[in-house]
Design a protein around this motif. Structure first.
Motif, PDB file in Angstrom:
ATOM      1  N   GLY A  57     -15.467 -21.765  -2.677  1.00  0.00           N
ATOM      2  CA  GLY A  57     -15.342 -21.317  -4.060  1.00  0.00           C
ATOM      3  C   GLY A  57     -14.495 -20.060  -4.222  1.00  0.00           C
ATOM      4  O   GLY A  57     -13.757 -19.659  -3.329  1.00  0.00           O
ATOM      5  N   LYS A  58     -14.637 -19.424  -5.379  1.00  0.00           N
ATOM      6  CA  LYS A  58     -13.819 -18.264  -5.704  1.00  0.00           C
ATOM      7  C   LYS A  58     -14.024 -17.115  -4.730  1.00  0.00           C
ATOM      8  O   LYS A  58     -13.068 -16.419  -4.363  1.00  0.00           O
ATOM      9  CB  LYS A  58     -14.109 -17.800  -7.133  1.00  0.00           C
ATOM     10  N   VAL A  59     -15.263 -16.918  -4.310  1.00  0.00           N
ATOM     11  CA  VAL A  59     -15.518 -15.851  -3.322  1.00  0.00           C
ATOM     12  C   VAL A  59     -14.814 -16.187  -2.009  1.00  0.00           C
ATOM     13  O   VAL A  59     -14.248 -15.313  -1.341  1.00  0.00           O
ATOM     14  CB  VAL A  59     -17.029 -15.662  -3.092  1.00  0.00           C
ATOM     15  N   GLY A  60     -14.819 -17.462  -1.660  1.00  0.00           N
ATOM     16  CA  GLY A  60     -14.134 -17.913  -0.447  1.00  0.00           C
ATOM     17  C   GLY A  60     -12.655 -17.618  -0.482  1.00  0.00           C
ATOM     18  O   GLY A  60     -12.043 -17.311   0.546  1.00  0.00           O
ATOM     19  N   LEU A  61     -12.054 -17.713  -1.672  1.00  0.00           N
ATOM     20  CA  LEU A  61     -10.633 -17.377  -1.848  1.00  0.00           C
ATOM     21  C   LEU A  61     -10.367 -15.952  -1.379  1.00  0.00           C
ATOM     22  O   LEU A  61      -9.445 -15.696  -0.594  1.00  0.00           O
ATOM     23  CB  LEU A  61     -10.250 -17.555  -3.314  1.00  0.00           C
ATOM     24  N   PHE A  62     -11.194 -15.008  -1.854  1.00  0.00           N
ATOM     25  CA  PHE A  62     -10.987 -13.598  -1.514  1.00  0.00           C
ATOM     26  C   PHE A  62     -11.341 -13.316  -0.049  1.00  0.00           C
ATOM     27  O   PHE A  62     -10.641 -12.557   0.635  1.00  0.00           O
ATOM     28  CB  PHE A  62     -11.797 -12.706  -2.448  1.00  0.00           C
ATOM     29  N   VAL A  63     -12.407 -13.951   0.440  1.00  0.00           N
ATOM     30  CA  VAL A  63     -12.805 -13.752   1.836  1.00  0.00           C
ATOM     31  C   VAL A  63     -11.711 -14.246   2.777  1.00  0.00           C
ATOM     32  O   VAL A  63     -11.345 -13.570   3.752  1.00  0.00           O
ATOM     33  CB  VAL A  63     -14.139 -14.472   2.127  1.00  0.00           C
ATOM     34  N   ALA A  64     -11.166 -15.441   2.499  1.00  0.00           N
ATOM     35  CA  ALA A  64     -10.119 -16.006   3.350  1.00  0.00           C
ATOM     36  C   ALA A  64      -8.869 -15.128   3.358  1.00  0.00           C
ATOM     37  O   ALA A  64      -8.316 -14.824   4.421  1.00  0.00           O
ATOM     38  CB  ALA A  64      -9.769 -17.417   2.878  1.00  0.00           C
ATOM     39  N   GLY A  65      -8.424 -14.734   2.172  1.00  0.00           N
ATOM     40  CA  GLY A  65      -7.222 -13.914   2.076  1.00  0.00           C
ATOM     41  C   GLY A  65      -7.374 -12.586   2.787  1.00  0.00           C
ATOM     42  O   GLY A  65      -6.499 -12.164   3.561  1.00  0.00           O
ATOM     43  N   ILE A  66      -8.497 -11.905   2.549  1.00  0.00           N
ATOM     44  CA  ILE A  66      -8.726 -10.589   3.164  1.00  0.00           C
ATOM     45  C   ILE A  66      -8.868 -10.719   4.681  1.00  0.00           C
ATOM     46  O   ILE A  66      -8.327  -9.909   5.442  1.00  0.00           O
ATOM     47  CB  ILE A  66      -9.963  -9.919   2.544  1.00  0.00           C
ATOM     48  N   ALA A  67      -9.593 -11.750   5.142  1.00  0.00           N
ATOM     49  CA  ALA A  67      -9.782 -11.944   6.582  1.00  0.00           C
ATOM     50  C   ALA A  67      -8.454 -12.201   7.280  1.00  0.00           C
ATOM     51  O   ALA A  67      -8.226 -11.730   8.405  1.00  0.00           O
ATOM     52  CB  ALA A  67     -10.739 -13.111   6.826  1.00  0.00           C
ATOM     53  N   PHE A  68      -7.568 -12.928   6.638  1.00  0.00           N
ATOM     54  CA  PHE A  68      -6.262 -13.242   7.228  1.00  0.00           C
ATOM     55  C   PHE A  68      -5.357 -12.010   7.256  1.00  0.00           C
ATOM     56  O   PHE A  68      -4.629 -11.775   8.219  1.00  0.00           O
ATOM     57  CB  PHE A  68      -5.601 -14.363   6.428  1.00  0.00           C
ATOM     58  N   ILE A  69      -5.398 -11.228   6.195  1.00  0.00           N
ATOM     59  CA  ILE A  69      -4.529 -10.052   6.074  1.00  0.00           C
ATOM     60  C   ILE A  69      -5.019  -8.897   6.943  1.00  0.00           C
ATOM     61  O   ILE A  69      -4.219  -8.118   7.479  1.00  0.00           O
ATOM     62  CB  ILE A  69      -4.473  -9.596   4.596  1.00  0.00           C
ATOM     63  N   PHE A  70      -6.329  -8.779   7.117  1.00  0.00           N
ATOM     64  CA  PHE A  70      -6.928  -7.593   7.738  1.00  0.00           C
ATOM     65  C   PHE A  70      -6.387  -7.267   9.135  1.00  0.00           C
ATOM     66  O   PHE A  70      -6.025  -6.102   9.401  1.00  0.00           O
ATOM     67  CB  PHE A  70      -8.454  -7.756   7.777  1.00  0.00           C
ATOM     68  N   PRO A  71      -6.330  -8.243  10.072  1.00  0.00           N
ATOM     69  CA  PRO A  71      -5.837  -7.887  11.415  1.00  0.00           C
ATOM     70  C   PRO A  71      -4.423  -7.313  11.399  1.00  0.00           C
ATOM     71  O   PRO A  71      -4.145  -6.307  12.058  1.00  0.00           O
ATOM     72  CB  PRO A  71      -5.890  -9.219  12.174  1.00  0.00           C
ATOM     73  N   ALA A  72      -3.525  -7.958  10.642  1.00  0.00           N
ATOM     74  CA  ALA A  72      -2.141  -7.478  10.578  1.00  0.00           C
ATOM     75  C   ALA A  72      -2.084  -6.081   9.979  1.00  0.00           C
ATOM     76  O   ALA A  72      -1.301  -5.228  10.428  1.00  0.00           O
ATOM     77  CB  ALA A  72      -1.289  -8.443   9.753  1.00  0.00           C
ATOM     78  N   THR A  73      -2.912  -5.847   8.975  1.00  0.00           N
ATOM     79  CA  THR A  73      -2.929  -4.529   8.327  1.00  0.00           C
ATOM     80  C   THR A  73      -3.387  -3.440   9.288  1.00  0.00           C
ATOM     81  O   THR A  73      -2.779  -2.366   9.367  1.00  0.00           O
ATOM     82  CB  THR A  73      -3.862  -4.571   7.097  1.00  0.00           C
ATOM     83  N   VAL A  74      -4.439  -3.726  10.045  1.00  0.00           N
ATOM     84  CA  VAL A  74      -4.959  -2.732  10.998  1.00  0.00           C
ATOM     85  C   VAL A  74      -3.940  -2.467  12.106  1.00  0.00           C
ATOM     86  O   VAL A  74      -3.661  -1.309  12.458  1.00  0.00           O
ATOM     87  CB  VAL A  74      -6.296  -3.213  11.603  1.00  0.00           C
ATOM     88  N   ILE A  75      -3.371  -3.538  12.667  1.00  0.00           N
ATOM     89  CA  ILE A  75      -2.380  -3.384  13.739  1.00  0.00           C
ATOM     90  C   ILE A  75      -1.162  -2.617  13.233  1.00  0.00           C
ATOM     91  O   ILE A  75      -0.654  -1.708  13.896  1.00  0.00           O
ATOM     92  CB  ILE A  75      -1.958  -4.763  14.285  1.00  0.00           C
ATOM     93  N   THR A  76      -0.704  -2.971  12.034  1.00  0.00           N
ATOM     94  CA  THR A  76       0.475  -2.314  11.465  1.00  0.00           C
ATOM     95  C   THR A  76       0.200  -0.844  11.166  1.00  0.00           C
ATOM     96  O   THR A  76       1.056   0.018  11.390  1.00  0.00           O
ATOM     97  CB  THR A  76       0.922  -3.033  10.179  1.00  0.00           C
ATOM     98  N   ALA A  77      -1.003  -0.553  10.668  1.00  0.00           N
ATOM     99  CA  ALA A  77      -1.361   0.847  10.397  1.00  0.00           C
ATOM    100  C   ALA A  77      -1.382   1.665  11.690  1.00  0.00           C
ATOM    101  O   ALA A  77      -0.905   2.816  11.719  1.00  0.00           O
ATOM    102  CB  ALA A  77      -2.717   0.912   9.709  1.00  0.00           C
ATOM    103  N   LEU A  78      -1.896   1.069  12.759  1.00  0.00           N
ATOM    104  CA  LEU A  78      -1.914   1.754  14.055  1.00  0.00           C
ATOM    105  C   LEU A  78      -0.489   2.013  14.545  1.00  0.00           C
ATOM    106  O   LEU A  78      -0.162   3.116  15.017  1.00  0.00           O
ATOM    107  CB  LEU A  78      -2.684   0.918  15.077  1.00  0.00           C
ATOM    108  N   LEU A  79       0.366   1.000  14.427  1.00  0.00           N
ATOM    109  CA  LEU A  79       1.761   1.159  14.843  1.00  0.00           C
ATOM    110  C   LEU A  79       2.479   2.189  13.979  1.00  0.00           C
ATOM    111  O   LEU A  79       3.327   2.943  14.472  1.00  0.00           O
ATOM    112  CB  LEU A  79       2.484  -0.192  14.775  1.00  0.00           C
TER     113      LEU A  79
END
Length: 375
Positions: free
Chosen positions: A74-96
């Motif tokens: 459902g709608k919550v799943g939309l936000f959970v999926a998007g955030i979960a997918f984006i999160f690793p790249a965001t953390v790695i990029t912030a560290l770099l």
């Protein structure tokens, strides 16, 4: 969090950690995880999601994660999926970004990326084969696919090619059917955000608005993103072009969406807060576009004339993936090491049940080993 939301979060977090190679590769990995392994939806419906996603602004693969999350939870799943997918790249990029700002250079990761690129080719080829079998429903659709492949290789914008294929196929199949149906009219929703922000200094709000604007109107690859950010940041004196090139490079060799470049730039311009608001700004439009679009897809499937449009766009989307594969292969398979890794990855993809994620890992290790023994 219920079991479906946990499943969505885990699947897309895992993909976010290993999704190298751009949108075509990301979608290929999603097809393996969601259709092959978990059977969340039919391959036909997955194709419809790809087709419609290609027609809206924003990062296609990230929007596909949102669609899949919506379908599963459902709608919550939309936000959970998007955030979960984006999160690793965001953390790695912030560290770099932190390391770059502190030490003025990036870590040596090229040997691993060298091996990932040819491995990704095999993963994309596997997805094209499976999706193509579903997309090709008639001789006419084959012709449309071939035309889109040719114009894509000639450099025609992929959105233009997809729209043209959809309209051409819709008109052809409608005329061929000679059946007039009462159709529920669906008004296309197009959002344009025009923030003419004149920047004297980089405030948090202005940084957010810059990246919100880019996220709302962005179509295409990392090169298009470079052009947008060059106009918004370099020409206004906020950063040098060399710094922007480094930022785009970070987005290219970290997993997940290339738009994680925004995290790197945000950190450079305004520290940790800047990284957060830039990332939120560039991805927010995608969440809104998918939230609005997703409920219309079942209606589009039920409408005969829009079914013609979707079928044509779907085969065009597979053709665009094939064009990407050909271009990537031309750029990647230039040395014997890359060819060997590609052959091994092809064997793993087509002759074994090895996960696409393990294929990526094996490719990375092989790249490091082969370059180490030959240099």
């Amino acid at each position: 969090m219920n079991s479906k939301l946990k499943e969505v979060a885990l699947v897309f977090f895992k993909l976010g950690c290993f999704a190298f190679g751009g949108p075509a590769a990301h979608i290929a990995m999603m097809e393996d995880e969601i259709i092959e392994k978990r059977k969340w939806m039919t391959r036909d419906y997955f194709l419809d999601l790809i087709g419609t996603t290609n027609l809206i602004p924003g990062p296609n693969s990230t929007e596909m994660t949102m669609h899949c999350g919506y379908e599963r939870a459902g709608k919550v799943g939309l936000f959970v999926a998007g955030i979960a997918f984006i999160f690793p790249a965001t953390v790695i990029t912030a560290l770099l970004a932190y390391l770059y700002v502190k030490y003025g250079q990036l870590p040596e990761v090229e040997p691993f990326i060298y091996g990932i690129k040819p491995a990704v080719l095999a993963i994309i080829a596997g997805a094209i084969l499976k999706l193509g079998k579903k997309a090709i429903k008639s001789t006419e659709l084959i012709i449309i696919g071939v035309l889109v492949l040719v114009v894509s290789l000639l450099g025609v914008n992929e959105v233009v090619a997809l729209l043209a294929a959809g309209v051409l196929g819709m008109l052809y199949f409608y005329i061929k059917s000679k059946t007039v149906s009462n159709l529920n009219s669906i008004s296309p929703l197009i959002l344009f955000l025009g923030f003419n922000t004149t920047i004297a200094k980089v405030t948090t709000l202005k940084l957010f608005l810059i990246f919100l604007k880019v996220g709302a109107i962005l179509y295409g690859s990392g090169y298009v993103l470079f052009a947008y950010l060059d106009a918004e940041l370099v020409t206004r004196g906020l950063m040098t072009r060399a710094e922007l090139i480094d930022a785009i490079a970070i987005g290219q060799f970290t997993p997940g969406p290339v738009l994680s470049t925004s995290t790197f730039i945000g950190y450079q311009l305004s520290g940790f807060t800047g990284a957060l608001v830039a990332t939120a700004g560039i991805f927010l439009p995608s969440f809104l576009f998918v939230l609005i679009l997703n409920p219309f897809i079942p209606r589009m499937q039920k409408s005969r004339i829009l079914r013609y449009f979707l079928d044509s766009v779907n085969v065009a989307a597979v053709a665009v993936m094939l064009a990407v594969l050909i271009i990537m292969a031309k750029d990647t398979l230039v040395e014997w090491q890359g060819i060997i890794i590609a052959l091994i990855a092809t064997f793993l993809t087509f002759k074994t049940k090895v996960s696409t994620i393990w294929t990526i890992v094996i490719g990375a290790v092989l790249g490091f080993v082969l370059l180490s023994i030959t240099t």
